[in-house]
Scaffold this active site. Structure first.
Site, short mmCIF file in Angstrom:
data_model
loop_
_atom_site.label_atom_id
_atom_site.label_comp_id
_atom_site.label_asym_id
_atom_site.label_seq_id
_atom_site.Cartn_x
_atom_site.Cartn_y
_atom_site.Cartn_z
N GLU A 129 0.81 -1.42 -0.23
CA GLU A 129 0.02 0.09 -0.06
C GLU A 129 0.76 1.18 -0.04
O GLU A 129 0.48 2.34 -0.71
CB GLU A 129 -1.15 0.09 1.18
CG GLU A 129 -1.91 -1.16 1.20
CD GLU A 129 -2.87 -1.19 -0.01
OE1 GLU A 129 -3.07 -0.16 -0.70
OE2 GLU A 129 -3.35 -2.49 -0.50
N HIS A 132 2.15 2.09 -3.48
CA HIS A 132 1.31 2.91 -4.47
C HIS A 132 1.54 4.27 -4.14
O HIS A 132 1.47 5.11 -5.17
CB HIS A 132 -0.11 2.65 -3.90
CG HIS A 132 -0.80 1.46 -4.39
ND1 HIS A 132 -0.71 1.20 -5.67
CD2 HIS A 132 -1.37 0.33 -3.95
CE1 HIS A 132 -1.40 -0.13 -6.31
NE2 HIS A 132 -1.67 -0.66 -4.84
#
Length: 267
Positions: A129, A132
């Site tokens: 995450e 990203h």
């Protein structure tokens, strides 16, 4: 569509790409049109809204475990990301999910802790995450959507009088752009974040091989009937194959930390 229209669209899109060209941490060329500061503001606002609508976990131990894993990942980020006031929240929600937002926000759902069964599996998710955010995928997705919509809008305006046939053609072009451009870009982002996350978790002292076991757990937890070419995410099998292909260097990094007794010990 006339050759004149095609030339105009091509010139416009190429000019936009040249002005907004960027490079991701893996060396991939990107189209980035939005100021990062604006994405950060959006991320902070979204996170604030989520905190007001979803309660945080009441488990002190689970919260500390998640914070510890996140802190280890943050500690190995490049300076521009490491030297930020990251906020980490464990949300009391059964979703098997987590996220990181521009603006340096990380959210983990308690449901994920039933599938990510140890610290390294949780680190694989958090690393992914954060990957990203590092790769500016949010900015790139918004930019790709804007560029696609702009091209279709220009094409519609320059292609003659309105008609049912014209509307049907451009509706089809919109669907084609979604499947042919936007969804594949999303899968590219997911795969890129997997590779970045694998590197981060190893540098942070987590066993990178646990990333494969995480996706095995994910596959057991549930499966989607949506074909991969119509999905925003790669299939579990594709992810595990790609992670295995990128595993050599992270394994070496982790082995070196292990021999120096510097691996993570969050729980």
């Amino acid at each position: 569509m006339t050759s004149k229209l095609l030339r105009m669209l091509t010139i416009g899109l190429v000019s936009t790409a040249l002005v907004a060209c960027s490079t991701s941490p893996t060396g991939r060329k990107q189209l980035v049109l939005m100021p990062d500061s604006q994405l950060n503001e959006m991320g902070v606002a979204s996170f604030s809204e989520m905190k007001s609508s979803t309660p945080a976990s009441s488990s002190t131990k689970a919260t500390q475990n998640v914070q510890c894993v996140a802190d280890r990942i943050i500690a190995v980020l490049p300076d521009e990301y490491r030297n930020q006031a990251w906020e980490v929240v464990l949300f009391n929600d059964e979703q098997v999910n987590a996220f990181a937002l521009p603006g340096y926000k990380i959210g983990v759902y308690t449901g994920l802790l039933d599938v990510a069964q140890n610290q390294s599996q949780l680190a694989a998710v958090i690393g992914h995450e954060v990957g990203h955010v590092m790769a500016r995928h949010g900015n790139e997705r918004v930019s790709t959507q804007l560029a696609t919509n702009q091209a279709l809008a220009i094409g519609y305006q320059l292609s003659g009088e309105d008609s049912a046939t014209k509307a049907a053609i451009f509706q089809g072009l919109g669907i084609g752009a979604q499947v042919g451009i936007i969804l594949p870009f999303s899968r590219i982002h997911e795969s890129e974040a997997d590779v970045i996350g694998l590197d981060l978790m190893a540098k942070a002292g987590f066993n990178p091989e646990e990333s494969i076991k995480l996706w095995q757990n994910m596959a057991k937890n549930g499966s989607s009937t949506t074909p991969e070419f119509l999905s925003t995410h790669p299939s579990h099998d594709t992810r595990m194959k790609d992670l295995n292909a990128a595993m050599a260097t992270p394994k070496q990094v982790y082995a070196s930390l292990k021999s120096a007794n510097k691996v993570a010990n969050c729980y």
